[in-house]
Write an enzyme that holds these catalytic residues in place. Structure first.
Site, mmCIF file in Angstrom:
data_model
loop_
_atom_site.group_PDB
_atom_site.id
_atom_site.type_symbol
_atom_site.label_atom_id
_atom_site.label_comp_id
_atom_site.label_asym_id
_atom_site.label_seq_id
_atom_site.Cartn_x
_atom_site.Cartn_y
_atom_site.Cartn_z
ATOM 1 N N GLY A 11 0.843 -1.185 0.000
ATOM 2 C CA GLY A 11 0.000 0.000 0.000
ATOM 3 C C GLY A 11 0.872 1.226 0.000
ATOM 4 N N CYS A 12 0.267 2.405 -0.191
ATOM 5 C CA CYS A 12 1.091 3.596 -0.305
ATOM 6 C C CYS A 12 0.289 4.853 -0.056
ATOM 7 C CB CYS A 12 1.644 3.733 -1.716
ATOM 8 S SG CYS A 12 2.343 2.250 -2.372
ATOM 9 N N GLY A 13 1.028 5.962 0.041
ATOM 10 C CA GLY A 13 0.408 7.272 0.068
ATOM 11 C C GLY A 13 0.878 8.042 -1.148
ATOM 12 N N SER A 73 4.828 7.757 -0.901
ATOM 13 C CA SER A 73 5.441 7.071 0.242
ATOM 14 C C SER A 73 4.927 5.642 0.246
ATOM 15 C CB SER A 73 5.061 7.766 1.542
ATOM 16 O OG SER A 73 3.660 7.717 1.723
ATOM 17 N N ARG A 93 0.640 5.776 6.098
ATOM 18 C CA ARG A 93 0.662 5.097 4.811
ATOM 19 C C ARG A 93 2.074 4.670 4.411
ATOM 20 N NH1 ARG A 93 -4.533 5.783 3.101
ATOM 21 N NH2 ARG A 93 -4.059 4.479 1.320
#
Ligand code: SF4
Ligand code: SF4
Lengths: 492, 385
Positions: free
Chosen positions: B14-16, B188, B43
């Site tokens: 997952g990520c931001g 991120s 995140r």
């Protein structure tokens, strides 16, 4: 085996047996040899008195000269001829399908619930340009080029080529009705289309085989797609063979040949001795049909299938069917059926890789045929690289076929592979059609379930997605050839 | 660092993501984007972050900026020789980096070359005449063939700053506040594995394109085949890399308008297409048929940046909207924002007006033109309608 106590001597079994294995005389049924285990008698006995068991081994046991070998030797010693058989090979080659496992989504990507979310299975058959050209005309854009002749189907399933001749009128009617209901395409098989079936033409993939039986421009213009048959998985390198007994008046009219003569298609097309010749025939067919429908080519899966497939796409084929060595047939020399060709799983995976390498994969629809037994096989062959699974035997089994491998004799007890009116009338085309409809609907539902579990909501995202398969078989080389990772190998 | 760790293939997780663009020609400081991305602390887990700035080399607007991560001096020398044979180098410099106390060495050597493409590139597959295609080919060649070297960005007037660490550490490492740009995107990561590979962090960039991506593409195997057929080499083996090649292929090479390309990647369902007007229906159907391998299945939200013909930010989510994405504009409508979470936008503009776009529908903001699409329109608005 008849249970004397249960038998009421009604004689039904003997009447149903079209292979003459049962004799009914003096109110008594006797077995007189020649049972093909089609199971018809069992289904019709009112008291369940009759059972078909494995016929006890009358040959002394020998692991090398099996009973099968010795029976074949005996038969040829008697006749001096080529042994014929039908259906796909019954030799116990290892199934590659069963060595493959499917992936499923967990945590990092969500699975999709097919009961609550749409999962699409629409599939197109035909050529793709690989590039759409959209140009600005004035203030707005317009699609200038890149579209073409294409057929839409509701599921990635096609009914393969089962010709009128090899099967009865009722059987073909049932198959076409099913295709119409399902909004998919069915193959005409060799020999043109019976005039009664012209109303199904928009769902028919018409075969143009080496015999060119029954092929006329008027007819071709009505169908959904045209397919040049170069070869068949059950008999690569071999032509069609419809025994004379099956060439009745009706068949003679659709095929345009005299009644009672063997309909033998030549091994190659006598105007195709090279890829250039194939290209010409493709162009001629496209011309003849005003470029309104996709023109395909069907070939048997053979050793060099990758290069052959790439040649076929370059020659202009809009779609291509690869038929694996297990593929069924109405009649074929046993030696070829059992020993020539390669498995469809490997063929599709290598063709998909080869066409991708050459930048051609997005120009063609790839259909795989050759004994897809279940939705699992269908899903795996799609993940290996096929757009469409083409199915014959399973559809026949849905209608009642017991895969007894005696279609070539033309006396199918289930009324499928026969032209004899009294036998053919045994099959109710309506019921048979619904059975096929049910089967494929069920498979398509199972496909949706699997796609949802993989986190994929449209079937095109599974085509050639070999990432979502893992190999569990004994031979890692097989995995390598198919470009499938071994179980235990992750993504990173 | 620059070279891929052995055995590593794909990095799910997952990520931001966060991005901002000044559509009126003003400049945004690197601090702003750093603030946006670092706000979404939950995140990321310190295994990768990055930034891309557009309009940061106003004095060298028309030169390609090839920014590299090198494992050592030797990799740099070999890359330089390779470049000299194939482009005209107009300048080069060490990219400013500094020690970050929480970031474990070794750090890669970061270097940038400014270059002009030669008239043609003689290549084994035949000469390439289009200057952009030449740069794409060179970058891919270096990334797959030169050990210890990785070209992280290759567009004009833009550069990528990324590495293995938290977003605040990467911002500090490159001192991102020293740059001012017209557009910034950032990323991120929360990967489920820990390759410690600097070049594998996001944004992923080729030519003037860059992509920050949150999600996992379930159709990866299919998408990869498409871009490989078009001659792109997948050297990162991430789904993000494939996404960027698809954008480049559809928009730059095949000339599709951006909303049309977005539709190919996140198409409408067939029953909805049936309800379109005839022209749109035809286009939608053929996009699905011809570009079925471009369809990105599975959950994602992406930010896409492009410089040509004008600096543009595209933000979109998958057609089921399984990953978050929120858009916003400043009160004066001069800055457009997009991010995984609203807090990222609020952190830099408390008065911003925010909204969520439709599933699969791109938000498009362009310098000089402002907000072109808010992501609530018909898919072919401005194309067919
Ligand atoms: S059908 Fe059954 S009951 Fe009738 S003769 Fe045959 S075995 Fe006996
Ligand atoms: S169609 Fe009839 S003859 Fe052929 S295998 Fe099936 S049951 Fe036997």
């Amino acid at each position: 085996m008849i249970d004397e106590e249960l038998c009421i001597n009604c004689g039904k079994c003997a009447k149903e047996c079209s292979f003459g294995a049962l004799d009914f005389k003096e109110k008594k049924v006797r077995y007189q040899g020649g049972c093909v285990a089609c199971g018809r008698c069992m289904s019709f006995c009112p008291t369940s008195a009759i059972m078909v068991n494995d016929v006890p081994n009358i040959f002394p046991h020998h692991p090398w000269f099996t009973e099968r070998d010795r029976r074949a030797i005996a038969a040829q010693a008697r006749s001096g001829g080529v042994l014929l058989s039908s259906c796909g090979t019954d030799l116990p080659y290892r199934s590659i399908y069963d060595d493959l496992l499917l992936d499923a989504a967990q945590v990092t990507n969500p699975s999709i619930d097919p009961l609550r979310e749409p999962i699409e299975t629409r599939t197109y058959l035909g050529r793709r340009s690989g590039k759409l050209c959209i140009e600005k005309r004035g203030k707005k854009y317009e699609l200038v080029s890149g579209d073409g002749a294409i057929v839409s189907m509701d599921m990635p399933i096609m009914i393969g080529h089962i010709s009128l001749g090899s099967v009865s009128y009722n059987t073909q009617k049932a198959l076409f009705t099913a295709a119409e209901h399902l909004n998919i395409v069915a193959g005409s098989g060799e020999g043109g289309l019976h005039p009664d079936f012209f109303n199904f033409a928009h769902r028919i993939n018409s075969e143009v085989a080496s015999g060119r039986f029954g092929v006329t421009p008027e007819y071709l213009k009505r169908v959904a797609a045209v397919e040049i048959k170069i070869g068949q998985g059950a008999k690569p390198g071999h032509g069609g063979h419809l025994p004379g007994e099956k060439v009745t008046e009706m068949i003679s009219q659709t095929r345009m040949i005299p009644e009672g003569t063997d309909a033998l298609s030549p091994y190659p097309h006598h105007d195709i001795y090279s890829i250039e010749d194939l290209q010409q025939l493709i162009s001629v067919l496209k011309e003849a049909t005003d470029y309104q429908m996709p023109v395909g080519v069907k070939v048997a899966a053979v050793h060099n299938i990758g290069a052959i497939a790439s040649g076929i796409v370059r020659a202009g084929a809009d779609f291509m069917t690869i038929d694996g060595f297990r593929g069924g047939t109405g009649s074929a020399p046993r030696v070829i059926r059992d020993h020539a060709g390669i498995p469809i799983e490997v063929a599709i995976a290598t063709v998909d890789q080869k066409l991708t390498e050459e930048g051609l994969r997005n120009k063609v629809t790839l259909c795989a045929s050759g004994s897809v037994r279940s939705s699992a096989d269908m899903i795996k062959i799609i993940a290996l690289g096929a757009d469409v699974a083409s199915v014959c035997t399973a559809a026949m089994v849905a209608m009642g076929c017991r895969v007894c491998q005696h279609c070539h004799m033309g006396i199918c007890a289930w009324g499928i592979a026969t032209q004899k009116v009294e036998l053919a009338s045994r099959l109710d085309p309506k019921i048979a059609a619904m059975s096929v409809v049910n089967l494929f609907r069920a498979w398509n539902e199972e496909l949706r379930e699997v796609l949802g579990a993989m986190g994929i909501d449209s079937v095109e995202s599974l085509v050639g997605n070999r990432d979502r398969l893992r190999y569990v078989g004994p031979n890692p080389k097989m995995a390598e050839v198919m470009d499938v990772k071994h179980v235990g190998e992750g993504w990173g | 660092m620059a070279s891929r760790p052995p055995g590593m293939e794909r990095q799910p997780g997952g990520c931001g993501i966060a991005g901002c663009i000044d559509v009126r020609g003003g400049k945004i400081s690197g601090d702003t984007i750093a603030k946006m991305i670092t706000t979404m602390g939950e995140r990321e887990n310190g295994l990768g972050a990055g930034y891309v700035g557009y309009g940061i080399f106003p004095d060298r607007r028309d030169e390609y900026c090839l920014q590299f991560l090198f494992d050592n001096e030797d990799a740099k020398t070999r890359t330089e020789e390779f470049l000299k044979d194939n482009v005209y180098i107009t300048g080069d410099e060490r990219v400013y980096t500094r020690k970050v106390s929480t970031l474990d060495p070794p750090y890669p050597l970061v270097w940038r070359f400014f270059a002009i493409a030669k008239e043609k590139l003689d290549w084994p597959r035949g000469p390439i005449f289009d200057p952009d295609d030449r740069i794409v080919e060179l970058a891919m060649q270096i990334n797959t063939e030169v050990d210890g070297a990785f070209c992280v960005s290759s567009g004009k007037d833009m550069a990528v700053f990324k590495g293995c660490g938290y977003s605040h550490e990467i911002a500090e490492f490159f001192d991102i506040s020293r740059y001012e740009g017209s557009m910034w995107l950032s990323h991120s990561r929360f990967p489920t594995n820990s390759p410690g590979w600097w070049a594998g962090a996001h944004p992923i960039s080729i030519l003037d394109w860059s992509v920050c991506h949150n999600g996992e593409i379930t159709s990866y195997g299919v998408n990869k085949k498409l871009v490989e057929m078009e001659g792109y080499k997948c050297s990162l083996l991430t789904d993000t890399e494939v996404i960027i090649y698809i954008w480049d292929m559809l928009v730059r090479r095949h000339g599709l308008p951006i909303p049309t390309a977005a539709f190919a990647m996140a198409p409408w369902y067939y029953p909805l297409i049936e309800g379109m007007d005839e022209k749109s229906k035809k286009l939608a159907t053929w996009l699905r048929i011809v570009y079925k391998e471009a369809f990105l299945n599975g959950p994602f939200s992406i930010l896409v940046g492009r410089r040509e013909p004008e600096t543009t930010m595209i933000a979109m989510a998958d057609r089921k909207k399984l990953r978050p994405l929120i858009a916003g504009t400043s009160e004066k409508k001069d800055v457009i924002f997009a991010a995984s979470e609203e807090c990222a936008i609020r952190a830099v503009d408390t008065k911003a007006w925010t909204w969520t776009a439709d599933a699969g529908s791109p938000v498009i903001a362009q310098r000089g033109k402002g907000l072109i699409r808010s992501g609530l329109e018909h898919p072919f608005k401005g194309v067919m309608e």
